[in-house]
Motif scaffolding. Structure first.
Motif, PDB file in Angstrom:
ATOM      1  N   GLU A  45      -4.511  -1.057  -2.438  1.00  0.00           N
ATOM      2  CA  GLU A  45      -5.041   0.276  -2.165  1.00  0.00           C
ATOM      3  C   GLU A  45      -6.427   0.134  -1.521  1.00  0.00           C
ATOM      4  O   GLU A  45      -6.679   0.654  -0.447  1.00  0.00           O
ATOM      5  CB  GLU A  45      -5.117   1.076  -3.448  1.00  0.00           C
ATOM      6  CG  GLU A  45      -5.835   2.386  -3.349  1.00  0.00           C
ATOM      7  CD  GLU A  45      -5.011   3.469  -2.686  1.00  0.00           C
ATOM      8  OE1 GLU A  45      -5.568   4.521  -2.375  1.00  0.00           O
ATOM      9  OE2 GLU A  45      -3.809   3.260  -2.464  1.00  0.00           O
ATOM     10  N   THR A  46      -7.302  -0.600  -2.172  1.00  0.00           N
ATOM     11  CA  THR A  46      -8.679  -0.724  -1.670  1.00  0.00           C
ATOM     12  C   THR A  46      -8.744  -1.654  -0.455  1.00  0.00           C
ATOM     13  O   THR A  46      -9.431  -1.355   0.509  1.00  0.00           O
ATOM     14  CB  THR A  46      -9.623  -1.228  -2.769  1.00  0.00           C
ATOM     15  OG1 THR A  46      -9.106  -2.448  -3.299  1.00  0.00           O
ATOM     16  CG2 THR A  46      -9.775  -0.216  -3.878  1.00  0.00           C
ATOM     17  N   SER A  56      -3.222  -1.879  -7.194  1.00  0.00           N
ATOM     18  CA  SER A  56      -4.508  -1.236  -6.899  1.00  0.00           C
ATOM     19  C   SER A  56      -5.340  -2.076  -5.925  1.00  0.00           C
ATOM     20  O   SER A  56      -6.107  -1.540  -5.135  1.00  0.00           O
ATOM     21  CB  SER A  56      -5.292  -0.955  -8.176  1.00  0.00           C
ATOM     22  OG  SER A  56      -5.649  -2.154  -8.804  1.00  0.00           O
ATOM     23  N   TYR A  57      -5.148  -3.386  -5.952  1.00  0.00           N
ATOM     24  CA  TYR A  57      -5.842  -4.279  -5.018  1.00  0.00           C
ATOM     25  C   TYR A  57      -5.522  -3.893  -3.570  1.00  0.00           C
ATOM     26  O   TYR A  57      -6.395  -3.830  -2.726  1.00  0.00           O
ATOM     27  CB  TYR A  57      -5.428  -5.738  -5.273  1.00  0.00           C
ATOM     28  CG  TYR A  57      -5.847  -6.682  -4.179  1.00  0.00           C
ATOM     29  CD1 TYR A  57      -7.140  -7.177  -4.133  1.00  0.00           C
ATOM     30  CD2 TYR A  57      -4.962  -7.069  -3.175  1.00  0.00           C
ATOM     31  CE1 TYR A  57      -7.535  -8.040  -3.121  1.00  0.00           C
ATOM     32  CE2 TYR A  57      -5.340  -7.921  -2.170  1.00  0.00           C
ATOM     33  CZ  TYR A  57      -6.624  -8.408  -2.144  1.00  0.00           C
ATOM     34  OH  TYR A  57      -7.019  -9.249  -1.146  1.00  0.00           O
ATOM     35  N   TYR A  75       0.844  -1.193   0.000  1.00  0.00           N
ATOM     36  CA  TYR A  75       0.000   0.000   0.000  1.00  0.00           C
ATOM     37  C   TYR A  75       0.886   1.254   0.000  1.00  0.00           C
ATOM     38  O   TYR A  75       0.661   2.196  -0.759  1.00  0.00           O
ATOM     39  CB  TYR A  75      -0.912  -0.024   1.231  1.00  0.00           C
ATOM     40  CG  TYR A  75      -1.688   1.251   1.459  1.00  0.00           C
ATOM     41  CD1 TYR A  75      -2.858   1.501   0.752  1.00  0.00           C
ATOM     42  CD2 TYR A  75      -1.265   2.195   2.392  1.00  0.00           C
ATOM     43  CE1 TYR A  75      -3.586   2.662   0.971  1.00  0.00           C
ATOM     44  CE2 TYR A  75      -1.981   3.359   2.614  1.00  0.00           C
ATOM     45  CZ  TYR A  75      -3.140   3.587   1.905  1.00  0.00           C
ATOM     46  OH  TYR A  75      -3.852   4.739   2.119  1.00  0.00           O
ATOM     47  N   HIS A  96       2.506   1.809  -3.335  1.00  0.00           N
ATOM     48  CA  HIS A  96       1.534   2.375  -4.270  1.00  0.00           C
ATOM     49  C   HIS A  96       1.447   3.886  -4.080  1.00  0.00           C
ATOM     50  O   HIS A  96       1.463   4.654  -5.046  1.00  0.00           O
ATOM     51  CB  HIS A  96       0.165   1.722  -4.073  1.00  0.00           C
ATOM     52  CG  HIS A  96      -0.869   2.230  -5.014  1.00  0.00           C
ATOM     53  ND1 HIS A  96      -1.734   3.255  -4.683  1.00  0.00           N
ATOM     54  CD2 HIS A  96      -1.169   1.897  -6.293  1.00  0.00           C
ATOM     55  CE1 HIS A  96      -2.526   3.516  -5.716  1.00  0.00           C
ATOM     56  NE2 HIS A  96      -2.206   2.704  -6.698  1.00  0.00           N
ATOM     57  N   HIS A  97       1.401   4.319  -2.822  1.00  0.00           N
ATOM     58  CA  HIS A  97       1.255   5.754  -2.546  1.00  0.00           C
ATOM     59  C   HIS A  97       2.507   6.554  -2.827  1.00  0.00           C
ATOM     60  O   HIS A  97       2.443   7.575  -3.510  1.00  0.00           O
ATOM     61  CB  HIS A  97       0.799   5.980  -1.103  1.00  0.00           C
ATOM     62  CG  HIS A  97      -0.664   6.084  -1.005  1.00  0.00           C
ATOM     63  ND1 HIS A  97      -1.333   7.262  -1.128  1.00  0.00           N
ATOM     64  CD2 HIS A  97      -1.596   5.134  -0.852  1.00  0.00           C
ATOM     65  CE1 HIS A  97      -2.624   7.045  -1.050  1.00  0.00           C
ATOM     66  NE2 HIS A  97      -2.815   5.756  -0.879  1.00  0.00           N
ATOM     67  N   GLN A 150       3.053   1.944 -14.807  1.00  0.00           N
ATOM     68  CA  GLN A 150       1.631   1.755 -15.112  1.00  0.00           C
ATOM     69  C   GLN A 150       1.210   0.320 -14.793  1.00  0.00           C
ATOM     70  O   GLN A 150       0.178   0.089 -14.165  1.00  0.00           O
ATOM     71  CB  GLN A 150       1.353   2.085 -16.586  1.00  0.00           C
ATOM     72  CG  GLN A 150      -0.093   1.982 -16.981  1.00  0.00           C
ATOM     73  CD  GLN A 150      -0.982   2.944 -16.225  1.00  0.00           C
ATOM     74  OE1 GLN A 150      -0.624   4.081 -15.972  1.00  0.00           O
ATOM     75  NE2 GLN A 150      -2.146   2.493 -15.834  1.00  0.00           N
ATOM     76  N   ARG A 199       1.107  -0.118 -11.071  1.00  0.00           N
ATOM     77  CA  ARG A 199      -0.053   0.569 -10.483  1.00  0.00           C
ATOM     78  C   ARG A 199      -1.279  -0.340 -10.572  1.00  0.00           C
ATOM     79  O   ARG A 199      -2.043  -0.447  -9.618  1.00  0.00           O
ATOM     80  CB  ARG A 199      -0.318   1.898 -11.184  1.00  0.00           C
ATOM     81  CG  ARG A 199      -1.574   2.559 -10.641  1.00  0.00           C
ATOM     82  CD  ARG A 199      -1.739   3.997 -10.988  1.00  0.00           C
ATOM     83  NE  ARG A 199      -1.679   4.300 -12.395  1.00  0.00           N
ATOM     84  CZ  ARG A 199      -1.781   5.526 -12.878  1.00  0.00           C
ATOM     85  NH1 ARG A 199      -1.943   6.550 -12.067  1.00  0.00           N
ATOM     86  NH2 ARG A 199      -1.701   5.748 -14.156  1.00  0.00           N
ATOM     87  N   GLU A 200      -1.448  -0.983 -11.708  1.00  0.00           N
ATOM     88  CA  GLU A 200      -2.580  -1.893 -11.864  1.00  0.00           C
ATOM     89  C   GLU A 200      -2.471  -3.077 -10.913  1.00  0.00           C
ATOM     90  O   GLU A 200      -3.456  -3.502 -10.318  1.00  0.00           O
ATOM     91  CB  GLU A 200      -2.666  -2.365 -13.320  1.00  0.00           C
ATOM     92  CG  GLU A 200      -3.076  -1.253 -14.258  1.00  0.00           C
ATOM     93  CD  GLU A 200      -2.840  -1.581 -15.730  1.00  0.00           C
ATOM     94  OE1 GLU A 200      -2.510  -2.744 -16.054  1.00  0.00           O
ATOM     95  OE2 GLU A 200      -2.971  -0.661 -16.557  1.00  0.00           O
TER      96      GLU A 200
END
Length: 161
Positions: A153-154, A150-151, A89, A92-93, A143, A146-147
Protein backbone atom coordinates in the motif's frame (compact mmCIF):
# COMPACT_ATOMS: atom_id res chain seq x y z
CA UNK A 1 12.57 -2.66 -3.76
CA UNK A 2 12.05 -6.15 -2.43
CA UNK A 3 14.07 -9.18 -3.60
CA UNK A 4 12.39 -11.33 -6.23
CA UNK A 5 12.45 -14.38 -3.89
CA UNK A 6 10.74 -12.45 -1.12
CA UNK A 7 8.19 -11.01 -3.53
CA UNK A 8 7.54 -14.48 -4.95
CA UNK A 9 6.93 -15.79 -1.42
CA UNK A 10 4.43 -12.97 -0.75
CA UNK A 11 2.60 -13.64 -4.01
CA UNK A 12 2.51 -17.37 -3.23
CA UNK A 13 1.10 -16.65 0.26
CA UNK A 14 -1.57 -14.38 -1.26
CA UNK A 15 -2.42 -17.11 -3.77
CA UNK A 16 -3.06 -19.59 -0.95
CA UNK A 17 -5.10 -17.00 0.97
CA UNK A 18 -7.23 -16.21 -2.08
CA UNK A 19 -7.80 -19.88 -2.93
CA UNK A 20 -8.85 -20.67 0.66
CA UNK A 21 -11.10 -17.60 0.89
CA UNK A 22 -12.69 -18.35 -2.48
CA UNK A 23 -13.37 -21.93 -1.44
CA UNK A 24 -15.19 -20.79 1.70
CA UNK A 25 -17.12 -17.94 0.04
CA UNK A 26 -18.11 -19.98 -3.02
CA UNK A 27 -19.14 -22.94 -0.89
CA UNK A 28 -21.36 -20.71 1.19
CA UNK A 29 -22.93 -18.97 -1.80
CA UNK A 30 -23.42 -22.22 -3.74
CA UNK A 31 -25.29 -23.77 -0.83
CA UNK A 32 -27.27 -20.72 0.22
CA UNK A 33 -30.79 -19.66 -0.62
CA UNK A 34 -32.50 -16.56 0.65
CA UNK A 35 -35.36 -18.64 2.04
CA UNK A 36 -32.88 -20.75 4.04
CA UNK A 37 -31.28 -17.64 5.53
CA UNK A 38 -34.63 -16.20 6.50
CA UNK A 39 -35.70 -19.44 8.14
CA UNK A 40 -32.50 -19.56 10.23
CA UNK A 41 -33.76 -16.90 12.59
CA UNK A 42 -37.32 -16.27 11.44
CA UNK A 43 -36.38 -12.88 10.03
CA UNK A 44 -38.50 -11.00 7.55
CA UNK A 45 -35.66 -8.67 6.50
CA UNK A 46 -35.08 -10.15 3.05
CA UNK A 47 -33.83 -6.79 1.71
CA UNK A 48 -30.93 -6.70 4.15
CA UNK A 49 -30.12 -10.36 3.54
CA UNK A 50 -30.02 -9.69 -0.21
CA UNK A 51 -27.55 -6.85 0.43
CA UNK A 52 -25.35 -9.17 2.50
CA UNK A 53 -25.33 -11.76 -0.28
CA UNK A 54 -24.68 -9.11 -2.93
CA UNK A 55 -21.64 -7.85 -1.02
CA UNK A 56 -20.37 -11.40 -0.59
CA UNK A 57 -20.82 -12.15 -4.31
CA UNK A 58 -18.91 -8.99 -5.20
CA UNK A 59 -16.10 -10.04 -2.88
CA UNK A 60 -16.10 -13.48 -4.49
CA UNK A 61 -15.67 -11.93 -7.95
CA UNK A 62 -12.82 -9.67 -6.80
CA UNK A 63 -11.04 -12.57 -5.09
CA UNK A 64 -11.54 -14.83 -8.13
CA UNK A 65 -10.11 -12.25 -10.54
CA UNK A 66 -7.22 -11.54 -8.19
CA UNK A 67 -6.53 -15.26 -7.84
CA UNK A 68 -6.33 -15.64 -11.64
CA UNK A 69 -3.91 -12.71 -11.85
CA UNK A 70 -1.74 -13.98 -8.99
CA UNK A 71 -1.55 -17.48 -10.48
CA UNK A 72 -0.49 -15.94 -13.80
CA UNK A 73 2.28 -14.04 -12.04
CA UNK A 74 3.47 -17.22 -10.31
CA UNK A 75 3.85 -18.95 -13.70
CA UNK A 76 6.16 -16.22 -15.04
CA UNK A 77 9.88 -16.78 -14.88
CA UNK A 78 11.21 -14.43 -13.70
CA UNK A 79 8.24 -12.74 -12.06
CA UNK A 80 7.74 -9.12 -13.10
CA UNK A 81 8.28 -7.20 -9.87
CA UNK A 82 6.35 -4.09 -10.84
CA UNK A 83 3.35 -6.13 -12.02
CA UNK A 84 3.45 -8.22 -8.83
CA UNK A 85 3.59 -5.17 -6.58
CA UNK A 86 0.78 -3.47 -8.50
CA UNK A 87 -1.30 -6.65 -8.22
CA UNK A 88 -0.72 -6.91 -4.46
CA UNK A 89 -1.67 -3.26 -4.10
CA UNK A 90 -4.87 -3.92 -6.07
CA UNK A 91 -5.69 -6.96 -3.95
CA UNK A 92 -5.28 -4.85 -0.84
CA UNK A 93 -7.72 -2.28 -2.22
CA UNK A 94 -10.38 -4.43 -3.82
CA UNK A 95 -10.36 -7.65 -1.82
CA UNK A 96 -9.10 -6.72 1.63
CA UNK A 97 -10.67 -3.29 1.97
CA UNK A 98 -13.78 -4.59 0.18
CA UNK A 99 -14.11 -7.24 2.85
CA UNK A 100 -13.90 -4.76 5.73
CA UNK A 101 -15.99 -2.07 4.06
CA UNK A 102 -18.15 -3.30 1.18
CA UNK A 103 -19.36 -0.87 -1.47
CA UNK A 104 -23.04 -1.34 -0.55
CA UNK A 105 -22.36 -0.72 3.16
CA UNK A 106 -23.99 -4.02 4.18
CA UNK A 107 -21.58 -4.00 7.15
CA UNK A 108 -18.67 -1.94 8.38
CA UNK A 109 -15.49 -2.32 10.37
CA UNK A 110 -15.43 -1.23 13.97
CA UNK A 111 -11.68 -0.72 14.29
CA UNK A 112 -11.89 -0.34 18.07
CA UNK A 113 -13.26 -3.87 18.41
CA UNK A 114 -10.13 -5.45 16.96
CA UNK A 115 -8.01 -3.88 19.72
CA UNK A 116 -10.10 -5.65 22.34
CA UNK A 117 -9.95 -9.02 20.59
CA UNK A 118 -13.58 -8.90 19.42
CA UNK A 119 -14.80 -9.27 15.87
CA UNK A 120 -14.36 -6.00 14.02
CA UNK A 121 -17.12 -6.56 11.43
CA UNK A 122 -20.30 -4.86 12.62
CA UNK A 123 -23.63 -5.42 10.94
CA UNK A 124 -26.41 -2.85 10.71
CA UNK A 125 -29.01 -5.55 11.41
CA UNK A 126 -28.72 -9.04 12.78
CA UNK A 127 -27.42 -11.31 9.98
CA UNK A 128 -28.26 -15.01 9.74
CA UNK A 129 -26.11 -17.10 12.05
CA UNK A 130 -24.46 -18.97 9.16
CA UNK A 131 -23.43 -15.66 7.57
CA UNK A 132 -22.10 -14.36 10.87
CA UNK A 133 -20.10 -17.55 11.37
CA UNK A 134 -18.64 -17.33 7.83
CA UNK A 135 -17.61 -13.70 8.27
CA UNK A 136 -16.04 -14.36 11.68
CA UNK A 137 -14.01 -17.18 10.18
CA UNK A 138 -12.94 -15.14 7.14
CA UNK A 139 -12.08 -12.08 9.20
CA UNK A 140 -9.04 -13.72 10.79
CA UNK A 141 -7.36 -14.45 7.47
CA UNK A 142 -8.39 -11.12 5.92
CA UNK A 143 -6.95 -9.28 8.94
CA UNK A 144 -3.68 -11.20 8.68
CA UNK A 145 -3.46 -10.54 4.94
CA UNK A 146 -4.23 -6.84 5.43
CA UNK A 147 -1.20 -6.63 7.71
CA UNK A 148 0.93 -8.51 5.17
CA UNK A 149 -0.12 -6.30 2.26
CA UNK A 150 0.11 -2.94 4.04
CA UNK A 151 3.73 -2.74 2.84
CA UNK A 152 2.57 -2.65 -0.79
CA UNK A 153 0.00 0.00 0.00
CA UNK A 154 2.65 2.51 1.07
CA UNK A 155 5.41 1.38 -1.33
CA UNK A 156 3.20 1.46 -4.42
CA UNK A 157 1.68 4.84 -3.48
CA UNK A 158 5.15 6.36 -3.00
CA UNK A 159 6.30 5.03 -6.36
CA UNK A 160 3.21 6.40 -8.15
CA UNK A 161 3.56 9.93 -6.72
Amino acid sequence: MMSNDSLYAHVKEVSIFLADSLHEISSYLNNCKLADLMSEDGSRDSGYYMELLKALRRLEVFCDEANDTVNGLLREEPMRETAAERTLYGIHHQCILGFFSPKNDAWYENSRASYSGRQSITFYHQPPYSFLRLMAHLEKSFQRMREELSYYETTYQKRMS
